[in-house]
Scaffold this active site. Structure first.
Site, PDB file in Angstrom:
ATOM      1  N   GLU A  33      83.110 -51.121  49.646  1.00 37.93           N
ATOM      2  CA  GLU A  33      82.371 -51.556  48.448  1.00 37.93           C
ATOM      3  C   GLU A  33      82.638 -50.695  47.224  1.00 37.93           C
ATOM      4  O   GLU A  33      82.547 -49.469  47.271  1.00 37.93           O
ATOM      5  CB  GLU A  33      80.856 -51.566  48.741  1.00 37.93           C
ATOM      6  CG  GLU A  33      80.017 -52.056  47.567  1.00 37.93           C
ATOM      7  CD  GLU A  33      78.552 -52.281  47.916  1.00 37.93           C
ATOM      8  OE1 GLU A  33      77.813 -52.735  47.030  1.00 37.93           O
ATOM      9  OE2 GLU A  33      78.149 -52.018  49.062  1.00 37.93           O
ATOM     10  N   LYS A  49      76.578 -58.047  49.427  1.00 37.70           N
ATOM     11  CA  LYS A  49      75.375 -58.445  50.158  1.00 37.70           C
ATOM     12  C   LYS A  49      75.760 -59.665  50.963  1.00 37.70           C
ATOM     13  O   LYS A  49      76.049 -60.721  50.399  1.00 37.70           O
ATOM     14  CB  LYS A  49      74.198 -58.775  49.216  1.00 37.70           C
ATOM     15  CG  LYS A  49      73.366 -57.577  48.880  1.00 37.70           C
ATOM     16  CD  LYS A  49      72.455 -57.184  50.019  1.00 37.70           C
ATOM     17  CE  LYS A  49      72.000 -55.742  49.935  1.00 37.70           C
ATOM     18  NZ  LYS A  49      72.883 -54.786  50.594  1.00 37.70           N
TER      19      LYS A  49
END
Length: 231
Positions: A33, A49
């Site tokens: 990420e 997410k």
């Protein structure tokens, strides 16, 4: 530690991996990420997410990927954080420059499929780059929303301090550009105490199912467990 880091990255092949040593403290990160990047006057944030496992066959893998793409619970989690990131970036952005470049993008890694959105903004040439980080940290994907009240709840309910986990590691260039990751899928090693640890988590919403969330945590832990068992 160095050997462990390369093994971890061989298993995961993540784009935001890093190895760091601070005296007797080691960080071996296989992070997928990006927290935030500055490229000239453009700011890019890419919150993750939504996670799904890889399939044993091509057909199963495609099905799991499609299920993630259309999963309403994962989408609601993702869009909640996208809104938070938009709000964070707006603090330093030039007027009307905050845009969602990609919503609910599905990206495949060796261990997992991930739902990643991309939020961008423009900043003025005189904007202090450190203030961009200060005004967006900690990243919303690791706190939840609303950020401050979520952080208060985290402080009350989590049994141990996060430390470097869910923080960021990155670099600045001489031109005041930067790129920082989110410290997830990361093994921390304290050489003095011969102590290795890692943390995992998943987002809780009103629609969360405890068993599913626990299984998501186990999925995220897989590569790190595998590497530690080999060493």
């Amino acid at each position: 530690s160095n050997n462990l880091f390369w093994k971890l990255n061989e298993i995961s092949e993540p784009p935001f991996a890093c190895f760091a040593k601070f005296n007797k403290h080691f960080v071996m990160s296989a992070s997928p990420e990006r927290y935030i990047k500055k490229d000239g006057l453009k700011i890019i944030s890419q919150p993750i997410k939504g996670t799904a496992k890889r399939g044993a066959t091509e057909e199963e893998d495609l099905l799991l990927k499609e299920n993630l793409a259309s999963n309403k619970k994962e989408q609601s989690e993702n869009v909640m954080i996208v809104d938070l990131v938009r709000n964070d970036l707006s603090k330093t952005a030039t007027k009307a420059s905050v845009q969602v470049e990609e919503l609910f993008g599905i990206y495949t890694f060796k261990q997992v499929h991930q739902m990643i959105s991309t939020v961008v903004s423009e900043v003025s040439a005189d904007q202090n780059p450190v203030d961009i980080i200060k005004s967006t940290f900690p990243m919303g994907s690791m706190t939840g929303a609303p950020k401050l009240s979520a952080m208060k709840i985290i402080e009350e309910v989590e049994q141990s301090k996060r430390g470097l986990y869910s923080g960021a590691i990155g670099y600045f260039t001489p031109d005041n550009d930067f790129d920082f990751n989110v410290v997830i899928r990361t093994i921390l090693y304290n050489q003095e105490h011969k102590y290795a640890s890692f943390s995992v988590g998943s987002a809780i919403t009103i629609n969360a199912n405890a068993t599913d969330e626990y299984n998501e945590c186990l999925l995220k832990a897989q590569a790190m467990q595998k590497v530690l068992q080999q060493c």
